[in-house]
Design a protein around this motif. Structure first.
Motif, PDB file in Angstrom:
ATOM      1  N   CYS A   1       0.837  -1.193   0.000  1.00  0.00           N
ATOM      2  CA  CYS A   1       0.000   0.000   0.000  1.00  0.00           C
ATOM      3  C   CYS A   1       0.877   1.250   0.000  1.00  0.00           C
ATOM      4  CB  CYS A   1      -0.881   0.035   1.242  1.00  0.00           C
ATOM      5  SG  CYS A   1      -2.033  -1.340   1.340  1.00  0.00           S
ATOM      6  N   ALA A   2       0.415   2.279  -0.694  1.00  0.00           N
ATOM      7  CA  ALA A   2       1.145   3.546  -0.698  1.00  0.00           C
ATOM      8  C   ALA A   2       1.208   4.086   0.719  1.00  0.00           C
ATOM      9  CB  ALA A   2       0.469   4.542  -1.632  1.00  0.00           C
ATOM     10  N   SER A   3       2.424   4.421   1.175  1.00  0.00           N
ATOM     11  CA  SER A   3       2.570   4.892   2.547  1.00  0.00           C
ATOM     12  C   SER A   3       2.977   6.356   2.638  1.00  0.00           C
ATOM     13  CB  SER A   3       3.589   4.035   3.296  1.00  0.00           C
ATOM     14  OG  SER A   3       4.848   4.113   2.665  1.00  0.00           O
ATOM     15  N   SER A   4       3.625   6.882   1.616  1.00  0.00           N
ATOM     16  CA  SER A   4       3.992   8.294   1.617  1.00  0.00           C
ATOM     17  C   SER A   4       4.324   8.717   0.192  1.00  0.00           C
ATOM     18  CB  SER A   4       5.183   8.558   2.541  1.00  0.00           C
ATOM     19  OG  SER A   4       6.336   7.915   2.048  1.00  0.00           O
ATOM     20  N   HIS A   5       4.377  10.010  -0.029  1.00  0.00           N
ATOM     21  CA  HIS A   5       4.738  10.522  -1.344  1.00  0.00           C
ATOM     22  C   HIS A   5       5.462  11.847  -1.182  1.00  0.00           C
ATOM     23  CE1 HIS A   5       1.048  12.783  -0.600  1.00  0.00           C
ATOM     24  NE2 HIS A   5       1.477  13.660  -1.497  1.00  0.00           N
ATOM     25  N   GLY A   6       6.153  12.249  -2.241  1.00  0.00           N
ATOM     26  CA  GLY A   6       6.865  13.517  -2.196  1.00  0.00           C
ATOM     27  C   GLY A   6       7.130  14.048  -3.591  1.00  0.00           C
ATOM     28  N   PHE A   7       7.265  15.336  -3.669  1.00  0.00           N
ATOM     29  CA  PHE A   7       7.557  16.010  -4.930  1.00  0.00           C
ATOM     30  C   PHE A   7       9.023  15.790  -5.290  1.00  0.00           C
ATOM     31  CE2 PHE A   7       9.073  19.922  -7.048  1.00  0.00           C
ATOM     32  CZ  PHE A   7       8.306  19.845  -8.199  1.00  0.00           C
ATOM     33  N   VAL A   8       9.319  15.419  -6.531  1.00  0.00           N
ATOM     34  CA  VAL A   8      10.687  15.211  -6.997  1.00  0.00           C
ATOM     35  C   VAL A   8      11.190  16.481  -7.672  1.00  0.00           C
ATOM     36  CG1 VAL A   8      12.197  13.881  -8.506  1.00  0.00           C
ATOM     37  CG2 VAL A   8      10.364  12.730  -7.262  1.00  0.00           C
ATOM     38  N   SER A   9      10.565  16.847  -8.766  1.00  0.00           N
ATOM     39  CA  SER A   9      10.942  18.059  -9.502  1.00  0.00           C
ATOM     40  C   SER A   9       9.974  18.243 -10.656  1.00  0.00           C
ATOM     41  CB  SER A   9      12.379  17.977 -10.024  1.00  0.00           C
ATOM     42  OG  SER A   9      12.473  17.014 -11.049  1.00  0.00           O
ATOM     43  N   ASN A  10      10.190  19.267 -11.441  1.00  0.00           N
ATOM     44  CA  ASN A  10       9.398  19.411 -12.658  1.00  0.00           C
ATOM     45  C   ASN A  10      10.329  19.324 -13.859  1.00  0.00           C
ATOM     46  OD1 ASN A  10      10.655  21.888 -12.648  1.00  0.00           O
ATOM     47  ND2 ASN A  10       8.840  23.033 -12.132  1.00  0.00           N
ATOM     48  N   GLY A  11       9.765  19.288 -15.070  1.00  0.00           N
ATOM     49  CA  GLY A  11      10.563  19.187 -16.281  1.00  0.00           C
ATOM     50  C   GLY A  11      10.773  17.770 -16.775  1.00  0.00           C
TER      51      GLY A  11
END
Length: 58
Positions: free
Chosen positions: A18-28
């Motif tokens: 199950c998905a436990s956490s997420h985070g922004f990596v970058s754009n582009g």
């Protein structure tokens, strides 16, 4: 990993399937057709991210 329509890339971690956490990596990253974690390709002890563009270049 998921690249959104706004060209932002996010990563999700899982625990027990199950998905436990997420985070922004970058754009582009919208120019790439495939983005994947492929182990430690550089030897620094961290999982590396590789991406392939429409021409097949990694």
């Amino acid at each position: 990993m998921q690249t959104s329509i706004s060209d932002d890339t996010w990563v999700w971690t899982t625990a027990g399937g199950c998905a436990s956490s997420h985070g922004f990596v970058s754009n582009g990253w919208g120019q790439y057709t495939q983005i994947s974690g492929k182990g430690d390709r550089t030897g620094d002890g961290e999982t590396d991210i590789v991406a392939r563009d429409a021409t097949g270049t990694w």
